[in-house]
Design an enzyme around this catalytic site. Structure first.
Site, PDB file in Angstrom:
ATOM      1  N   PRO A  57     -11.837  21.714  50.201  1.00 15.18           N
ATOM      2  CA  PRO A  57     -10.960  21.025  49.246  1.00 15.18           C
ATOM      3  C   PRO A  57     -11.588  20.869  47.869  1.00 15.18           C
ATOM      4  O   PRO A  57     -12.687  20.352  47.738  1.00 15.18           O
ATOM      5  CB  PRO A  57     -10.772  19.650  49.907  1.00 15.18           C
ATOM      6  CG  PRO A  57     -12.024  19.436  50.686  1.00 15.18           C
ATOM      7  CD  PRO A  57     -12.444  20.794  51.179  1.00 15.18           C
ATOM      8  N   ASP A  96      -9.816  17.014  47.924  1.00 13.26           N
ATOM      9  CA  ASP A  96     -10.888  16.036  48.066  1.00 13.26           C
ATOM     10  C   ASP A  96     -10.647  14.956  47.012  1.00 13.26           C
ATOM     11  O   ASP A  96     -10.664  15.246  45.817  1.00 13.26           O
ATOM     12  CB  ASP A  96     -12.229  16.740  47.831  1.00 13.26           C
ATOM     13  CG  ASP A  96     -13.344  16.084  48.600  1.00 13.26           C
ATOM     14  OD1 ASP A  96     -13.069  15.129  49.350  1.00 13.26           O
ATOM     15  OD2 ASP A  96     -14.501  16.522  48.458  1.00 13.26           O
ATOM     16  N   TRP A 540     -19.007  13.903  50.997  1.00 17.00           N
ATOM     17  CA  TRP A 540     -19.174  15.175  51.716  1.00 17.00           C
ATOM     18  C   TRP A 540     -18.810  15.000  53.196  1.00 17.00           C
ATOM     19  O   TRP A 540     -18.481  15.958  53.869  1.00 17.00           O
ATOM     20  CB  TRP A 540     -20.605  15.694  51.595  1.00 17.00           C
ATOM     21  CG  TRP A 540     -20.925  16.135  50.204  1.00 17.00           C
ATOM     22  CD1 TRP A 540     -21.645  15.445  49.271  1.00 17.00           C
ATOM     23  CD2 TRP A 540     -20.520  17.351  49.568  1.00 17.00           C
ATOM     24  NE1 TRP A 540     -21.704  16.163  48.104  1.00 17.00           N
ATOM     25  CE2 TRP A 540     -21.033  17.332  48.257  1.00 17.00           C
ATOM     26  CE3 TRP A 540     -19.763  18.460  49.990  1.00 17.00           C
ATOM     27  CZ2 TRP A 540     -20.820  18.381  47.353  1.00 17.00           C
ATOM     28  CZ3 TRP A 540     -19.563  19.501  49.085  1.00 17.00           C
ATOM     29  CH2 TRP A 540     -20.090  19.447  47.790  1.00 17.00           C
ATOM     30  N   GLN A 571     -22.334  25.680  48.250  1.00 18.51           N
ATOM     31  CA  GLN A 571     -21.799  24.968  49.411  1.00 18.51           C
ATOM     32  C   GLN A 571     -22.671  25.144  50.659  1.00 18.51           C
ATOM     33  O   GLN A 571     -22.367  24.570  51.701  1.00 18.51           O
ATOM     34  CB  GLN A 571     -20.364  25.391  49.697  1.00 18.51           C
ATOM     35  CG  GLN A 571     -19.411  25.048  48.566  1.00 18.51           C
ATOM     36  CD  GLN A 571     -19.352  23.560  48.266  1.00 18.51           C
ATOM     37  OE1 GLN A 571     -19.491  22.722  49.145  1.00 18.51           O
ATOM     38  NE2 GLN A 571     -19.181  23.210  47.002  1.00 18.51           N
ATOM     39  N   TRP A 575     -20.407  21.797  51.661  1.00 15.28           N
ATOM     40  CA  TRP A 575     -19.371  21.765  52.686  1.00 15.28           C
ATOM     41  C   TRP A 575     -19.746  22.544  53.950  1.00 15.28           C
ATOM     42  O   TRP A 575     -19.482  22.080  55.063  1.00 15.28           O
ATOM     43  CB  TRP A 575     -18.073  22.299  52.080  1.00 15.28           C
ATOM     44  CG  TRP A 575     -16.866  22.038  52.893  1.00 15.28           C
ATOM     45  CD1 TRP A 575     -16.466  20.834  53.401  1.00 15.28           C
ATOM     46  CD2 TRP A 575     -15.898  22.991  53.316  1.00 15.28           C
ATOM     47  NE1 TRP A 575     -15.290  20.990  54.093  1.00 15.28           N
ATOM     48  CE2 TRP A 575     -14.917  22.298  54.054  1.00 15.28           C
ATOM     49  CE3 TRP A 575     -15.745  24.374  53.119  1.00 15.28           C
ATOM     50  CZ2 TRP A 575     -13.805  22.943  54.597  1.00 15.28           C
ATOM     51  CZ3 TRP A 575     -14.639  25.008  53.658  1.00 15.28           C
ATOM     52  CH2 TRP A 575     -13.688  24.290  54.397  1.00 15.28           C
ATOM     53  N   LYS A 610     -25.137  29.962  32.357  1.00 18.20           N
ATOM     54  CA  LYS A 610     -24.368  29.057  33.189  1.00 18.20           C
ATOM     55  C   LYS A 610     -23.257  28.426  32.339  1.00 18.20           C
ATOM     56  O   LYS A 610     -23.469  28.136  31.174  1.00 18.20           O
ATOM     57  CB  LYS A 610     -25.323  27.957  33.683  1.00 18.20           C
ATOM     58  CG  LYS A 610     -24.938  27.399  35.032  1.00 18.20           C
ATOM     59  CD  LYS A 610     -25.996  26.422  35.510  1.00 18.20           C
ATOM     60  CE  LYS A 610     -25.329  25.356  36.338  1.00 18.20           C
ATOM     61  NZ  LYS A 610     -26.208  24.282  36.739  1.00 18.20           N
ATOM     62  N   LYS A 613     -20.212  22.149  30.112  1.00 20.99           N
ATOM     63  CA  LYS A 613     -19.473  21.450  29.065  1.00 20.99           C
ATOM     64  C   LYS A 613     -20.286  21.423  27.781  1.00 20.99           C
ATOM     65  O   LYS A 613     -19.745  21.599  26.699  1.00 20.99           O
ATOM     66  CB  LYS A 613     -19.168  20.018  29.506  1.00 20.99           C
ATOM     67  CG  LYS A 613     -17.865  19.966  30.289  1.00 20.99           C
ATOM     68  CD  LYS A 613     -17.409  18.536  30.483  1.00 20.99           C
ATOM     69  CE  LYS A 613     -16.180  18.508  31.377  1.00 20.99           C
ATOM     70  NZ  LYS A 613     -16.106  17.329  32.214  1.00 20.99           N
TER      71      LYS A 613
END
Ligand SMILES: [Zn+2]
Ligand SMILES: [Zn+2]
Length: 1007
Positions: A57, A96, A540, A571, A575, A610, A613
């Protein structure tokens, strides 16, 4: 101008490939006709098997960017392919909604600085409402991006981690852990974020390493009872000297005592030289060498004993402030002597526990020193660094201080430096089931070794999972504790909770703070009041519970372990890990909840940086897809590199090769449609079988059909094992080279004719193209669903109304052995090789491909000659040569001026470059024809339209003379009733268009 046929296919296929427009229309088609919903119903009803899937999610605290989209494209690809193969896939969305990421986003929006301010100014109730609003805001953003991307997820059956029904099922995992004594309270060193004021799990720590500046100090600790004798110690966290309790050396390493001025220093022998150099000590003398274990038990003077009263108290303990032996001490760096702060380090903590040494953790929730830290009280941990250095200097214990730049774990959300603290937390003791976890993971298909090894080595660390968070917006930890006797109970459902609660739950009750904290229970042991442990769960854990929490019991039985998951490489710690740990606990078995897991690489910017922001280089999907085609993006992401590689995403590349490949597929359809309609091709009647029975198929058709079978097989196999970029390369090669550049040029001239005698031949070519392009449309569907659907609706369904409603309801192509002809493919290899040799010979002699030539001699072995003889017609067409001769050995003497040569492995061609007047005339004609064709296209004529007239003016007189005999050929070639040649433009009134021809200007007009 005459337009010959009524069914104008311009209605269906515009002249150019305009994906944005096309995608908008197809999107509306899908929505109006509920195609995704119908696909689910179709596969629920008739399927060849069931494949479980749970969505990893997305957290609804931000918008979708290309990094997310890369994974979504892979998920959607898998879904569409499996659905076409006849499987029912539970491709349901999931969101999520809780946890730190959402909380911080809301904190930012509310303009609060930290948790304390949040609770005082906003309060828990309003905060929870704000979190929900935020979640819904980002949900709309995600749906909008998914919609543009063409995702076929089942959003109606999506799971939301914040809903009570989800939390209740999530609690079942905790209940199972509780029953197996795998969930409990513990005192442990955890990573703590001073900003978020909560601990983080081991897995979360790995998510955020950053380059930071830290002080690096060398200092001395004095040996008690010895004259001027010191241990030399190094640290990058001076504040931990405040909580220092022991000093550790490696028992099996050699340590040296050296004389520096009037002092004796102790450090590991191997590091004496570099350290002395580092500290600028030129004069020193080696006094003695001993084993680390010989230093054990030496008591040292704690430097701040006078200003930290609590340390004075602790010093009474016989082992506090003594040297201990530990194998973890690294003797290859620093001094081989480490000081231990059990309150601030995991190894240190374990070393203290082993020896029953009390843990000293004088910190409050903001990570400030409490009054227990004496003169340091009130200081934030990391701010104490400089004061500690100063205090050491005052006491003459500081040897050097400098700043180091190094990688240090920071909070993955707020980017603050983490601090290690011993805290009371709730843990899943996953270390106790680690063997099962690793075994389970080993049986999963990860497709690629790199990510697999990365995941397994992380799992093997097998640390306990710190599950508790001191936050608000999360699934509550359902543990209640008796105030009187300390007994604990775990409640695993709302029903049970209400039954046992002493209060009546309010109308607006939900399984969140503060509502859940308002319920107290009666202690079954002593009758006292039980209150909930104030923690919420690590988010998580929420998503890791999805296999059980998002399904019903019955569905869980049917769909789990799920078939295939895809998430980003980070992940492995996220997850993929939480899913696995929770499933092993839930089932008690060494079983993974997923059979296969593809980890894909990050998406970086065009320079390989990478996306962040702060750099302002994040590419968000909604704006990206306003201006760019979803199909082209999808193809690009799969085509550019291996799924496990980091991908440098460059929007400028979209309009290059990826657009070209899809555009070619589009134009091939246009070509088919225009010609096929002209000849009244009926795909239900004019099938390949029909063509074969009427002997209308020729070797190029058989060859193309044979090549197609290999493409079907290879693309299927490669998509199956996630070699996406190889599958895309196969498709690219087949569309651009095989169909467009090799097959079409061979058959194009046959299609120009409208002779009824050769109609069957033309229909056979259409049957071939119909079959090949339709198969390609199906193979492309998981990658470029819009284009495939558009071709399906506008070409295939136009000519065959009996086809299913959507391309997605079609069956996935299977290779047909009967259409395979390996020998013919080999012959064509020879053909293609010889044609490309002719092309390079032409290039050497500067003769355009359009100019016909008299003769070529092919030098090749007999076998190759025979192959070429079988395909001679196609060869002459592609090579644009009138005649070919075959020899085994090159002629002994050739006139170099006349013969252009090119050779390659096992083959050689000699091209006759001499051109008589008729060849020159034909060349001029072809050059002119090409300009007319381009003009026709520009002006929007269909290839099949017959023009009333074509006018050419101001061609030089020599060219006019050469051209004269070819005017009727040219008329046929450019589809006009007549070609007129004029000396001056003024001779006729027309819309003249200026064109360049071999450096000269000519004028062309069409009517
Ligand atoms: Zn933080
Ligand atoms: Zn009690």
């Amino acid at each position: 101008m005459a337009v010959k046929f009524k069914a104008d296919s311009r209605r269906w296929l515009t002249q150019g490939y305009n994906p944005l427009e096309l995608e908008k229309e197809i999107r509306e088609f899908w929505e109006t006709n509920q195609i995704p919903q119908k696909l689910i119903q179709l596969r629920e009803k008739t399927n060849v098997g069931i494949l479980g899937y749970v969505e990893g999610p997305p957290t609804l605290n931000g918008v979708q960017h290309v990094g997310h989209a890369r994974g979504r494209v892979m998920k959607d690809l898998r879904y569409r392919m499996k659905a076409m193969q006849g499987f029912y896939v539970t491709f349901r969305a999931g969101w999520d909604c809780q946890g730190l990421p959402v909380e911080l986003e809301v904190e930012r929006a509310l303009g609060v600085k930290n948790k304390k301010e949040l609770l005082e100014r906003v309060g828990e109730e309003r905060f929870v409402e704000e979190c929900k609003k935020t979640v819904m805001k980002y949900y709309r953003e995600w749906r909008s991006a998914d919609r543009k991307l063409g995702m076929f997820m089942d959003y109606d059956k999506a799971y939301w981690t914040y809903l009570d029904k989800y939390i209740e099922r999530e609690w079942q995992y905790l209940k199972r852990a509780w029953e197996q004594s795998l969930l409990g309270e513990g005192y442990y060193v955890v990573a703590y974020c001073p900003h978020c004021q909560t601990s983080l799990s081991n897995a979360e720590v790995g998510l955020g390493y950053e380059e930071v500046d830290d002080p690096s100090i060398y200092f001395k600790l004095k040996v008690r009872g010895a004259e001027n004798e010191y241990f030399i110690v190094w640290t990058t966290m001076p504040f931990t000297i405040i909580t220092d309790m022991m000093m550790a050396v490696h028992p099996e390493a050699e340590y040296a005592k050296i004389k520096v001025n009037d002092e004796t220093w102790v450090l590991t022998k191997g590091r004496v030289e570099p350290i002395m150099q580092k500290l600028g000590v030129k004069d020193y003398k080696l006094l003695e060498v001993m084993w680390g274990k010989e230093l054990k038990g030496i008591k040292y003077e704690y430097p701040f004993i006078d200003t930290v009263p609590k340390q004075r108290e602790l010093d009474e303990h016989p082992l506090v402030h003594t040297v201990v032996c530990e194998d973890f001490v690294d003797i290859s760096t620093a001094t081989g002597v480490v000081h231990l702060s059990p309150g601030n380090g995991e190894d240190d903590f374990l070393a203290a526990q082993k020896r029953d040494i009390p843990i000293y953790v004088p910190f409050d929730n903001e990570c400030r020193f409490t009054t227990d830290a004496g003169e340091f009280s009130g200081l934030f941990a990391r701010d104490a660094d400089s004061k500690v250095a100063d205090e050491l200097r005052k006491r003459g214990l500081l040897l050097s201080v400098e700043t180091v730049r190094h990688e240090y774990p920071t909070c993955w959300r707020s980017h603050h430096k983490l601090v290690w603290l011993a805290r009371r937390e709730y843990f899943l003791w996953t270390d106790r089931v680690n063997e099962k976890v690793v075994t389970a993971a080993e049986n999963v298909n990860f497709f690629f070794d790199g990510p697999k090894n990365r995941f397994l080595s992380f799992l093997k660390e097998g640390k306990p999972w710190c599950l508790s968070r001191e936050r608000v917006w999360g699934a509550p930890l359902p543990v209640w504790v008796c105030e009187k006797c300390g007994d604990k109970t775990l409640v695993a459902s709302k029903k049970e909770l209400f039954e046992r609660a002493l209060e009546t739950p309010s109308q607006d009750f939900e399984l969140h703070k503060p509502w859940v904290d308002r319920l107290t229970l009666k202690c079954e042991k002593c009758g006292g009041v039980m209150k909930r442990e104030p923690f919420v769960l690590d988010c998580w854990h929420d998503s890791g519970a999805s296999p059980y929490a998002s399904f019903t019991d019955e569905e869980f039985e049917k769909y789990v372990p799920v078939d295939f998951l895809v998430e980003a490489i980070d992940q492995t710690r996220g997850w993929a890990n939480s899913l696995l740990l929770e499933h092993v606990i839930l089932t008690g078995k060494a079983e993974s909840p997923y059979k296969a897991f593809l980890f894909y690489g990050f998406v970086l910017d065009e320079k390989g940086r990478k996306m962040s922001k702060s750099l302002g280089n994040v590419i968000e999907m909604n704006p990206l897809l306003e201006r760019n085609s979803a199909d082209v993006c999808r193809f690009y992401m799969l085509w550019k590199c291996s799924p496990t590689d980091s991908m440098n995403f460059d929007t400028r590349e979209l309009s290059k090769r990826p657009y070209q490949v899809l555009g070619t597929l589009y134009h091939l359809h246009r070509f088919l449609m225009q010609n096929a309609e002209y000849d009244n091709f009926n795909p239900r009647e004019h099938t390949l079988k029909w063509a074969s029975e009427n002997n209308a198929l020729k070797s190029p058709d058989h060859w193309l059909l044979s090549k197609l079978q290999r493409v079907v097989r290879e693309v299927t196999e490669k998509l199956e094992v996630c070699d996406f970029q190889f599958a895309m390369a196969e498709l690219e090669e087949f569309v651009v080279n095989v169909v467009s550049r090799q097959y079409i040029p061979v058959v194009r001239r046959e299609l120009w004719s409208d002779d009824p005698e050769t109609l069957n031949r033309r229909l056979a070519v259409y049957a071939t193209l119909w079959h090949v392009l339709k198969t390609l449309t199906l193979l492309f569907n998981p990658v470029t669903p819009y284009l495939s659907e558009a071709m399906y609706q506008r070409v295939y369904k136009q000519l065959d109304k009996t086809l299913p409603e959507s391309v997605n309801f079609e069956d996935w192509p299977k290779p047909d052995k009967l259409l395979q002809d390996k020998a013919l493919e080999q012959e064509f290899e020879n053909l293609i090789q010889s044609v490309s040799l002719v092309y390079s010979a032409r290039q050497n002699a500067q003769l355009k491909r359009r100019w016909p030539l008299q003769k070529v001699i092919v030098v090749a072995p007999k076998k190759v000659q025979n192959a070429l003889k079988n395909l001679e017609e196609a060869f002459l067409e592609l090579a644009n040569v009138k005649k070919v001769e075959y020899v085994e050995k090159p002629p002994e003497e050739t006139d170099e001026k006349r013969w252009a040569l090119a050779l390659d492995e096992g083959m050689q061609v000699l091209l006759d470059t001499s051109r008589d007047e008729s060849l020159l005339g034909e060349g001029v004609m072809r050059d002119l024809a090409r300009r007319v064709q381009a003009l026709r296209k520009e002006l929007g004529f269909m290839p099949t339209d017959i023009l009333d007239g074509v006018h050419v003016a101001e061609l030089d007189s020599e060219s006019v003379r050469l051209l004269k005999p070819y005017l009727s050929d040219m008329a046929e070639l450019v589809r006009t009733r007549k070609v007129y040649v004029h000396k001056e433009r003024s001779e006729v009134k027309a819309e003249w268009n200026e064109r360049r021809l071999d450096g000269k200007t000519v004028y062309v007009a069409i009517e």
